[in-house]
Write a protein that holds these residues in place. Structure first.
Motif, PDB file in Angstrom:
ATOM      1  N   ARG A 183      36.651  35.744  31.911  1.00  0.00           N
ATOM      2  CA  ARG A 183      36.680  35.987  33.353  1.00  0.00           C
ATOM      3  C   ARG A 183      36.465  37.456  33.692  1.00  0.00           C
ATOM      4  O   ARG A 183      36.288  37.803  34.853  1.00  0.00           O
ATOM      5  CB  ARG A 183      38.016  35.523  33.933  1.00  0.00           C
ATOM      6  N   GLU A 184      36.492  38.336  32.692  1.00  0.00           N
ATOM      7  CA  GLU A 184      36.198  39.732  32.948  1.00  0.00           C
ATOM      8  C   GLU A 184      34.798  39.889  33.551  1.00  0.00           C
ATOM      9  O   GLU A 184      34.516  40.886  34.206  1.00  0.00           O
ATOM     10  CB  GLU A 184      36.275  40.527  31.637  1.00  0.00           C
ATOM     11  N   PHE A 185      33.934  38.906  33.335  1.00  0.00           N
ATOM     12  CA  PHE A 185      32.579  39.004  33.837  1.00  0.00           C
ATOM     13  C   PHE A 185      32.447  38.597  35.298  1.00  0.00           C
ATOM     14  O   PHE A 185      31.381  38.726  35.871  1.00  0.00           O
ATOM     15  CB  PHE A 185      31.640  38.131  32.988  1.00  0.00           C
ATOM     16  N   LEU A 186      33.501  38.074  35.883  1.00  0.00           N
ATOM     17  CA  LEU A 186      33.430  37.698  37.295  1.00  0.00           C
ATOM     18  C   LEU A 186      33.568  38.935  38.174  1.00  0.00           C
ATOM     19  O   LEU A 186      34.521  39.699  38.023  1.00  0.00           O
ATOM     20  CB  LEU A 186      34.541  36.703  37.639  1.00  0.00           C
ATOM     21  N   PRO A 187      32.669  39.158  39.129  1.00  0.00           N
ATOM     22  CA  PRO A 187      32.778  40.317  39.998  1.00  0.00           C
ATOM     23  C   PRO A 187      34.059  40.328  40.817  1.00  0.00           C
ATOM     24  O   PRO A 187      34.543  41.381  41.198  1.00  0.00           O
ATOM     25  CB  PRO A 187      31.548  40.190  40.916  1.00  0.00           C
ATOM     26  N   ASP A 188      34.638  39.148  41.109  1.00  0.00           N
ATOM     27  CA  ASP A 188      35.839  39.098  41.934  1.00  0.00           C
ATOM     28  C   ASP A 188      37.094  38.871  41.089  1.00  0.00           C
ATOM     29  O   ASP A 188      38.012  38.174  41.480  1.00  0.00           O
ATOM     30  CB  ASP A 188      35.727  38.001  42.994  1.00  0.00           C
ATOM     31  N   LYS A 189      37.130  39.478  39.886  1.00  0.00           N
ATOM     32  CA  LYS A 189      38.256  39.279  38.988  1.00  0.00           C
ATOM     33  C   LYS A 189      39.590  39.646  39.633  1.00  0.00           C
ATOM     34  O   LYS A 189      40.616  39.042  39.355  1.00  0.00           O
ATOM     35  CB  LYS A 189      38.068  40.112  37.716  1.00  0.00           C
ATOM     36  N   HIS A 190      39.576  40.652  40.552  1.00  0.00           N
ATOM     37  CA  HIS A 190      40.835  41.089  41.126  1.00  0.00           C
ATOM     38  C   HIS A 190      41.482  40.019  41.988  1.00  0.00           C
ATOM     39  O   HIS A 190      42.643  40.127  42.348  1.00  0.00           O
ATOM     40  CB  HIS A 190      40.612  42.354  41.967  1.00  0.00           C
ATOM     41  N   LYS A 191      40.739  38.948  42.346  1.00  0.00           N
ATOM     42  CA  LYS A 191      41.280  37.880  43.167  1.00  0.00           C
ATOM     43  C   LYS A 191      41.837  36.717  42.348  1.00  0.00           C
ATOM     44  O   LYS A 191      42.320  35.751  42.909  1.00  0.00           O
ATOM     45  CB  LYS A 191      40.208  37.355  44.121  1.00  0.00           C
ATOM     46  N   LEU A 192      41.736  36.808  41.025  1.00  0.00           N
ATOM     47  CA  LEU A 192      42.204  35.713  40.180  1.00  0.00           C
ATOM     48  C   LEU A 192      43.719  35.581  40.259  1.00  0.00           C
ATOM     49  O   LEU A 192      44.439  36.560  40.367  1.00  0.00           O
ATOM     50  CB  LEU A 192      41.780  35.957  38.731  1.00  0.00           C
ATOM     51  N   LYS A 193      44.193  34.353  40.173  1.00  0.00           N
ATOM     52  CA  LYS A 193      45.620  34.077  40.199  1.00  0.00           C
ATOM     53  C   LYS A 193      46.040  33.451  38.873  1.00  0.00           C
ATOM     54  O   LYS A 193      45.248  32.836  38.168  1.00  0.00           O
ATOM     55  CB  LYS A 193      45.959  33.136  41.356  1.00  0.00           C
ATOM     56  N   TRP A 194      47.307  33.581  38.561  1.00  0.00           N
ATOM     57  CA  TRP A 194      47.832  33.018  37.326  1.00  0.00           C
ATOM     58  C   TRP A 194      47.997  31.509  37.417  1.00  0.00           C
ATOM     59  O   TRP A 194      48.200  30.848  36.395  1.00  0.00           O
ATOM     60  CB  TRP A 194      49.173  33.675  36.999  1.00  0.00           C
ATOM     61  N   SER A 195      47.912  30.965  38.624  1.00  0.00           N
ATOM     62  CA  SER A 195      48.064  29.518  38.774  1.00  0.00           C
ATOM     63  C   SER A 195      46.966  28.763  38.033  1.00  0.00           C
ATOM     64  O   SER A 195      47.214  27.726  37.404  1.00  0.00           O
ATOM     65  CB  SER A 195      48.057  29.137  40.255  1.00  0.00           C
ATOM     66  N   LEU A 220      41.631  18.157  37.389  1.00  0.00           N
ATOM     67  CA  LEU A 220      42.231  18.908  38.497  1.00  0.00           C
ATOM     68  C   LEU A 220      41.848  20.374  38.419  1.00  0.00           C
ATOM     69  O   LEU A 220      41.510  20.993  39.443  1.00  0.00           O
ATOM     70  CB  LEU A 220      43.751  18.762  38.448  1.00  0.00           C
ATOM     71  N   TYR A 221      41.867  20.930  37.222  1.00  0.00           N
ATOM     72  CA  TYR A 221      41.516  22.337  37.064  1.00  0.00           C
ATOM     73  C   TYR A 221      40.092  22.602  37.534  1.00  0.00           C
ATOM     74  O   TYR A 221      39.830  23.547  38.286  1.00  0.00           O
ATOM     75  CB  TYR A 221      41.679  22.763  35.601  1.00  0.00           C
ATOM     76  N   TYR A 222      39.145  21.782  37.086  1.00  0.00           N
ATOM     77  CA  TYR A 222      37.748  22.018  37.442  1.00  0.00           C
ATOM     78  C   TYR A 222      37.456  21.684  38.904  1.00  0.00           C
ATOM     79  O   TYR A 222      36.488  22.179  39.471  1.00  0.00           O
ATOM     80  CB  TYR A 222      36.824  21.219  36.515  1.00  0.00           C
ATOM     81  N   LYS A 223      38.291  20.864  39.508  1.00  0.00           N
ATOM     82  CA  LYS A 223      38.110  20.559  40.925  1.00  0.00           C
ATOM     83  C   LYS A 223      38.682  21.644  41.824  1.00  0.00           C
ATOM     84  O   LYS A 223      38.113  21.956  42.882  1.00  0.00           O
ATOM     85  CB  LYS A 223      38.784  19.218  41.253  1.00  0.00           C
ATOM     86  N   LYS A 224      39.812  22.237  41.428  1.00  0.00           N
ATOM     87  CA  LYS A 224      40.542  23.130  42.324  1.00  0.00           C
ATOM     88  C   LYS A 224      40.644  24.584  41.854  1.00  0.00           C
ATOM     89  O   LYS A 224      40.766  25.479  42.689  1.00  0.00           O
ATOM     90  CB  LYS A 224      41.971  22.594  42.532  1.00  0.00           C
ATOM     91  N   PHE A 225      40.586  24.825  40.546  1.00  0.00           N
ATOM     92  CA  PHE A 225      40.934  26.154  40.057  1.00  0.00           C
ATOM     93  C   PHE A 225      39.810  26.873  39.320  1.00  0.00           C
ATOM     94  O   PHE A 225      39.896  28.084  39.128  1.00  0.00           O
ATOM     95  CB  PHE A 225      42.144  26.065  39.110  1.00  0.00           C
ATOM     96  N   HIS A 226      38.784  26.158  38.882  1.00  0.00           N
ATOM     97  CA  HIS A 226      37.740  26.789  38.082  1.00  0.00           C
ATOM     98  C   HIS A 226      36.911  27.733  38.938  1.00  0.00           C
ATOM     99  O   HIS A 226      36.386  27.332  39.973  1.00  0.00           O
ATOM    100  CB  HIS A 226      36.833  25.720  37.461  1.00  0.00           C
ATOM    101  N   PRO A 227      36.766  29.021  38.530  1.00  0.00           N
ATOM    102  CA  PRO A 227      36.024  29.978  39.359  1.00  0.00           C
ATOM    103  C   PRO A 227      34.519  29.812  39.218  1.00  0.00           C
ATOM    104  O   PRO A 227      34.006  29.655  38.108  1.00  0.00           O
ATOM    105  CB  PRO A 227      36.477  31.333  38.804  1.00  0.00           C
TER     106      PRO A 227
END
Length: 400
Positions: A189-201, A339-346
């Motif tokens: 996920r370090e490659f995502l430009p919006d990494k600072h918005k990631l949550k631990w959920s 559930l993860y890929y529906k709701k949480f996968h960036p």
């Protein structure tokens, strides 16, 4: 590497690195204690199998580390690495099984330098080192910890000595395996430009479905091995060879040499024996359906053979209850993955690829590689890359 390499190595990442180093040293101590315990109790077969797992996994990790250092001999960025190379100690470190700790030392050095001087160049190098280090840790987890956990659970099943303490130890070991997958997932996920918005959920959900599926798989393998200790070897070899052929069919291009690529394919086959690990481009939905259907049937077959054998030893309702429990864990794990890929996968937002003039094109490449492979093909890279950046880019495009 560009000074504006667009990644951010945070204090939390730094602390997790130090914690990982500490846990690695603790793991070595526990492994030595287990070997000594087997020796003192006269369990020489178990001791030999455990030593085989420990040495085999360590050798595999050293080979990968050596290949990666050899692929980029001029890119040893840290003072630790430069010192080792200058004094021709790189081979010695790998021969003494110390490659992981050499990489830990380099990462700690360069991360400390980055925090003291806020050097963005060092920040980018930290990401490269972090990726290779945790890729090695992931390989070690499934080459050593997963087989070791299977061995320990099979011993518990044969002796029928399940207590609260052993149950907690088993759960802790399975959690460590799932945590290694989650850690590598977060590195990608370090490659995502919006990494600072990631949550631990999202990481928590990712951890839970991996824990449930790994626990169901490893328990089934351990129960089968407890009643058919010789046939588990034949089972592994037959399934592993099929999985390696499937990886070969994915046309992977992770390593820079053909021999290294086949080593990687064999390692992925080993990981697939216990858990899913995406290595190919394109749609992953069909691959996941096929994988979990096949592995689910294989897991139920292992439990079926165990149940058939145990009917002659104990009342039959107990094995049936175990089958129901493990099947429920497996299904629940798949549902949590959905559930993860529906709701949480960036997914990478294409609107975020707009760049400032002073930013390198790497940012656009990184984002384009993260567009969901089910809806679009990854962009062709016009500039060839090798080493850690190639490996990160390849795995990141597969993960996202």
């Amino acid at each position: 590497m560009e000074e504006t390499f667009p990644f951010h190595y945070t204090l939390m990442d730094y602390l997790l690195c130090l914690f990982g180093l500490l846990m690695s040293l603790v793991d070595i101590g526990l492994d030595c204690w287990t070997v000594v315990s087997f020796y003192q109790n006269g369990n020489y077969v178990y001791m030999g199998v455990l030593i085989f797992f420990l040495l085999g996994s360590s050798l595999l990790v050293q080979v990968f580390s050596w290949i990666w250092y050899s692929d980029t001999p001029d890119n040893l960025q840290t003072h630790v690495e430069k010192f080792v190379k200058k004094h021709h100690l790189l081979k010695a470190f790998h021969f003494m099984q110390l490659a992981v700790y050499l990489r830990y030392a380099g990462l700690v050095e360069i991360s400390t330098h980055r925090f003291l001087r806020s050097d963005r160049f060092k920040e980018g190098v930290s990401v490269n080192l972090n990726h290779d280090l945790f890729m090695l840790r992931l390989i070690e987890a499934f080459a050593e910890n997963a087989p070791q956990l299977t061995l320990m659970m099979s011993i518990i099943a044969m002796r029928r000595e399940l207590t609260l303490l052993t149950a907690l130890k088993t759960l802790g070991s399975a959690s460590a395996l799932a945590a290694s997958v989650v850690t590598y997932h977060r590195i990608m996920r370090e490659f995502l430009p919006d990494k600072h918005k990631l949550k631990w959920s999202s990481s928590l959900v990712y951890f839970l479905w991996n824990l449930l599926l790994i626990l169901a798989r490893v328990t089934a393998l351990a129960l089968f091995a407890s009643v058919f200790p010789c046939y588990i070897i034949a089972h592994f070899l037959s399934v592993w060879m099929v999985l390696v052929l499937v990886v070969w069919g994915q046309k992977t291009n992770f390593m820079d040499s053909s021999c290294g690529e086949w080593l990687y394919r064999g390692t992925v086959g080993l990981i697939w024996y216990f858990s899913w690990f995406n290595v190919g481009s394109g749609s992953t939905k069909l691959k996941n359906i096929i994988y979990y259907a096949v592995m689910g049937l294989d897991t139920m077959a292992l439990l079926g053979f165990w149940c058939w054998k145990m009917e002659y030893c104990i009342p039959p309702f107990r094995p049936y209850i175990m089958i129901i429990i493990l099947a429920s864990l497996y299904v629940l794990g798949i549902l949590m993955k959905i559930l993860y890929y529906k709701k949480f996968h960036p997914n990478c937002d294409e609107k975020k690829t707009e760049l400032h003039e002073d930013e390198p094109a790497m940012r656009a490449v990184a984002c384009s590689a993260f567009i969901e492979t089910d809806s679009a093909e990854s962009s062709d890279f016009t500039k060839p890359v090798t080493g850690a950046q190639k490996r990160m880019r390849m795995m990141a495009s597969n993960f996202y």
